[in-house]
Design an enzyme around this catalytic site. Sequence first.
Site, PDB file in Angstrom:
ATOM      1  N   CYS A  80       0.865  -1.175   0.000  1.00 32.53           N
ATOM      2  CA  CYS A  80       0.000   0.000   0.000  1.00 32.53           C
ATOM      3  C   CYS A  80       0.903   1.227   0.000  1.00 32.53           C
ATOM      4  O   CYS A  80       1.664   1.446   0.953  1.00 32.53           O
ATOM      5  CB  CYS A  80      -0.859  -0.031   1.255  1.00 32.53           C
ATOM      6  SG  CYS A  80      -1.778   1.479   1.529  1.00 32.53           S
ATOM      7  N   CYS A 190      -0.069   3.692  -6.775  1.00 28.88           N
ATOM      8  CA  CYS A 190      -1.081   3.131  -5.869  1.00 28.88           C
ATOM      9  C   CYS A 190      -1.299   1.721  -6.383  1.00 28.88           C
ATOM     10  O   CYS A 190      -1.441   1.506  -7.589  1.00 28.88           O
ATOM     11  CB  CYS A 190      -2.378   3.936  -5.950  1.00 28.88           C
ATOM     12  SG  CYS A 190      -3.793   3.079  -5.205  1.00 28.88           S
TER      13      CYS A 190
HETATM   14  N1  DGL Z   1      -3.732   0.656  -2.645  1.00 26.05           N
HETATM   15  C1  DGL Z   1      -3.331   1.629  -1.682  1.00 26.05           C
HETATM   16  C2  DGL Z   1      -2.184   2.450  -2.194  1.00 26.05           C
HETATM   17  O1  DGL Z   1      -1.327   1.877  -2.839  1.00 26.05           O
HETATM   18  C3  DGL Z   1      -4.465   2.358  -0.989  1.00 26.05           C
HETATM   19  C4  DGL Z   1      -5.450   3.052  -1.866  1.00 26.05           C
HETATM   20  C5  DGL Z   1      -6.630   3.622  -1.120  1.00 26.05           C
HETATM   21  O2  DGL Z   1      -7.270   2.878  -0.365  1.00 26.05           O
HETATM   22  O3  DGL Z   1      -6.925   4.817  -1.297  1.00 26.05           O
HETATM   23  O4  DGL Z   1      -2.074   3.622  -1.973  1.00 26.05           O
END
Ligand code: DGL
Length: 269
Positions: A80, A190
């Site tokens: 994440c 992301c």
């Molecule tokens: N997938 C996560 C990231 O890489 C979180 C995205 C989210 O929940 O806004 O930032």
Amino acid sequence: MRTILNKSNNNPIGFFDSGVGGVTVYEQVKKLLPNENYIYFGDTKNMPYGEKTEEQLLIFADKIFKFLEEKGTKAVVMACNTTSAVVYEKLKNNYNFEIYPIIQSVSKSIAEMPIKRIGVFATQATINTHCYKKELQKYNSALEIIEIACPGWVKIVENGQENSNEAKQAVKEKMNEMMLLTPEKIILGCTHYPYLLNVLSEFAPANMFINPSIEFAQIIKKDLEQKGLLNKIENESFEKFYVSKSPENFKNAASIFYKIDSMPELILN
Ligand code: DGL
């Protein structure tokens, strides 16, 4: 990164994300290390993380780290970008396992690419920290960085609506903004965004997009190898998925990248 004692090599590797995004990393790591045991937590109740405050993210991430600690993980992959950007530095010394944050892990190899100008698509919370910019410029201070937040993209992916008009419209708007600033490559900053690669590729060649998960998986493998933490017991590996809301939705949305055999377990977070 610290070397952790008292963990046996067949203890699981933990993964977490706000939802299915981290599956893009998990899938790569599992391919490289099929003999490992895995636990994945998707915090679907609290997604999207990109719209949360630092205080909220600290609480979510700390609970997840503690949950994974109870499960005996020998290492945890922060699959994440948002929590890697916002809370990794504050929490990194609090637990008894190795932690791999995505942004800090992949920036060196991206910064060493022979390019001068790079774009970053990420959540609002990640962009607010300028974490990619700071990390990339540590290794290449001349690299020009264009940062663009893409609110709304994560929910499109969690809802499995990658092929909808809404997705196309949302991607088109941000791609127009990005392409005007002429990047040579664009980081999908992301872990949910690789789910949108088909739509993104309608607006620029697919090889323009960097999916950091691929390099990240190699880095994780190498580090676990060097620290002697890989599982040596063969043919006994397991994987277990947990979510904080809507297990079925998670299983369906993830299926673009990875087919999960059994229903993820719902736990409260
Ligand atoms: N997938 C996560 C990231 O890489 C979180 C995205 C989210 O929940 O806004 O930032």
